[in-house]
Design a protein around this motif. Sequence first.
Motif, short mmCIF file in Angstrom:
data_model
loop_
_atom_site.label_atom_id
_atom_site.label_comp_id
_atom_site.label_asym_id
_atom_site.label_seq_id
_atom_site.Cartn_x
_atom_site.Cartn_y
_atom_site.Cartn_z
N VAL A 111 43.90 7.96 10.24
CA VAL A 111 43.46 8.41 8.94
C VAL A 111 41.96 8.67 8.99
O VAL A 111 41.28 8.26 9.94
N LEU A 112 41.43 9.32 7.96
CA LEU A 112 40.01 9.61 7.90
C LEU A 112 39.21 8.31 7.79
O LEU A 112 39.54 7.44 6.99
N ALA A 113 38.18 8.19 8.60
CA ALA A 113 37.31 7.01 8.56
C ALA A 113 36.37 7.10 7.39
O ALA A 113 35.89 8.18 7.04
N THR A 114 36.10 5.98 6.76
CA THR A 114 35.12 5.90 5.69
C THR A 114 33.96 5.03 6.16
O THR A 114 34.04 4.40 7.22
N THR A 115 32.91 4.97 5.39
CA THR A 115 31.73 4.20 5.77
C THR A 115 32.12 2.77 6.11
O THR A 115 32.84 2.11 5.36
N GLY A 116 31.65 2.32 7.26
CA GLY A 116 31.94 0.96 7.72
C GLY A 116 33.16 0.83 8.59
O GLY A 116 33.35 -0.19 9.23
N ASN A 117 34.04 1.87 8.63
CA ASN A 117 35.22 1.83 9.49
C ASN A 117 34.84 2.12 10.94
O ASN A 117 33.92 2.91 11.19
N ARG A 118 35.56 1.54 11.84
CA ARG A 118 35.41 1.86 13.26
C ARG A 118 36.01 3.24 13.50
O ARG A 118 37.13 3.52 13.08
N ILE A 119 35.27 4.12 14.16
CA ILE A 119 35.76 5.45 14.50
C ILE A 119 36.45 5.36 15.85
O ILE A 119 35.84 5.00 16.85
N VAL A 120 37.74 5.68 15.87
CA VAL A 120 38.52 5.62 17.09
C VAL A 120 38.56 6.98 17.79
O VAL A 120 38.49 7.06 19.01
N ALA A 121 38.67 8.05 17.01
CA ALA A 121 38.81 9.38 17.58
C ALA A 121 38.22 10.42 16.63
O ALA A 121 37.94 10.12 15.46
N PHE A 122 38.04 11.63 17.17
CA PHE A 122 37.60 12.77 16.36
C PHE A 122 38.67 13.85 16.44
O PHE A 122 39.20 14.12 17.53
N ALA A 123 38.98 14.47 15.31
CA ALA A 123 39.97 15.54 15.26
C ALA A 123 39.45 16.76 16.00
O ALA A 123 38.29 17.13 15.85
N GLU A 124 40.30 17.37 16.77
CA GLU A 124 39.95 18.59 17.51
C GLU A 124 40.53 19.84 16.85
O GLU A 124 40.46 20.92 17.41
N GLU A 125 41.13 19.66 15.69
CA GLU A 125 41.69 20.79 14.95
C GLU A 125 41.72 20.43 13.47
O GLU A 125 41.63 19.26 13.10
N ALA A 126 41.82 21.44 12.64
CA ALA A 126 41.97 21.25 11.21
C ALA A 126 43.45 21.32 10.87
O ALA A 126 44.15 22.20 11.37
N TYR A 127 43.90 20.37 10.05
CA TYR A 127 45.31 20.39 9.62
C TYR A 127 45.44 19.66 8.30
O TYR A 127 45.02 18.51 8.18
N ASN A 128 46.03 20.32 7.32
CA ASN A 128 46.30 19.71 6.03
C ASN A 128 47.77 19.33 6.01
O ASN A 128 48.64 20.19 5.90
N ASN A 129 48.05 18.03 6.13
CA ASN A 129 49.43 17.58 6.23
C ASN A 129 50.09 17.48 4.86
O ASN A 129 50.12 16.44 4.24
N THR A 130 50.63 18.60 4.42
CA THR A 130 51.39 18.64 3.18
C THR A 130 52.88 18.81 3.48
O THR A 130 53.65 19.20 2.61
N SER A 131 53.28 18.49 4.72
CA SER A 131 54.66 18.70 5.16
C SER A 131 55.64 17.68 4.59
O SER A 131 56.84 17.89 4.64
N GLY A 132 55.14 16.55 4.09
CA GLY A 132 56.01 15.51 3.58
C GLY A 132 56.41 14.48 4.62
O GLY A 132 57.09 13.51 4.31
N VAL A 133 56.01 14.69 5.87
CA VAL A 133 56.28 13.72 6.96
C VAL A 133 55.01 13.58 7.80
O VAL A 133 54.13 14.43 7.76
N ASP A 134 54.96 12.50 8.57
CA ASP A 134 53.83 12.33 9.50
C ASP A 134 53.82 13.49 10.48
O ASP A 134 54.87 14.00 10.86
N GLN A 135 52.61 13.90 10.90
CA GLN A 135 52.48 14.99 11.85
C GLN A 135 51.52 14.59 12.96
O GLN A 135 50.75 13.64 12.82
N LEU A 136 51.56 15.33 14.06
CA LEU A 136 50.66 15.11 15.17
C LEU A 136 49.48 16.06 15.07
O LEU A 136 49.65 17.25 14.79
N VAL A 137 48.28 15.53 15.28
CA VAL A 137 47.05 16.30 15.22
C VAL A 137 46.29 16.06 16.52
O VAL A 137 46.19 14.92 16.99
N ARG A 138 45.75 17.11 17.09
CA ARG A 138 44.99 17.02 18.35
C ARG A 138 43.71 16.25 18.12
O ARG A 138 42.97 16.54 17.17
#
Length: 149
Positions: A111-138
């Motif tokens: 999920v998107l990190a907010t202030t104070g959260n540990r950043i694990v990864a950075f998204a390599e693409e833009a994707y708006n997940n309105t599909s109704g199910v979990d999706q994979l993002v690069r």
Amino acid sequence: MARYNKIFAGPVSETLPQVQERLCAAAILPGTALIESGSSFAQAGAASNAKIYIAQDNYLAMKGVDDAWAANDRIIGMEMLDEQFFNVRVPTATNVTRGAALTTNASGKFVLATTGNRIVAFAEEAYNNTSGVDQLVRARVAKGNLASA
């Protein structure tokens, strides 16, 4: 249905990522975050500070990225290296922009990190997940995998 059919996304010039195999007490979806829990893997919790692994798809049993590893199964956790890409699972209703900082939620999804959260990864693409199910993002691991937003 997943947008991608593999969790490890390359680059193709790289050998496969380093992996660890361990038992996991709960069912695990590929593309979610794992942490070590003694001699086993556990689903990473919200903004986990432990070393993060990515649950690989069970290609040995010819399963897809939407097929969960069964509870008490030996699963494969991939170590995230700086130069490699992974397709990570984001929950529905998550709007990811390219370069967005990602952390983990209580179920090991990214999920998107907010202030104070540990950043694990950075998204390599833009994707708006309105599909109704979990999706994979690069995504690519955050340098050092220990940054904070």
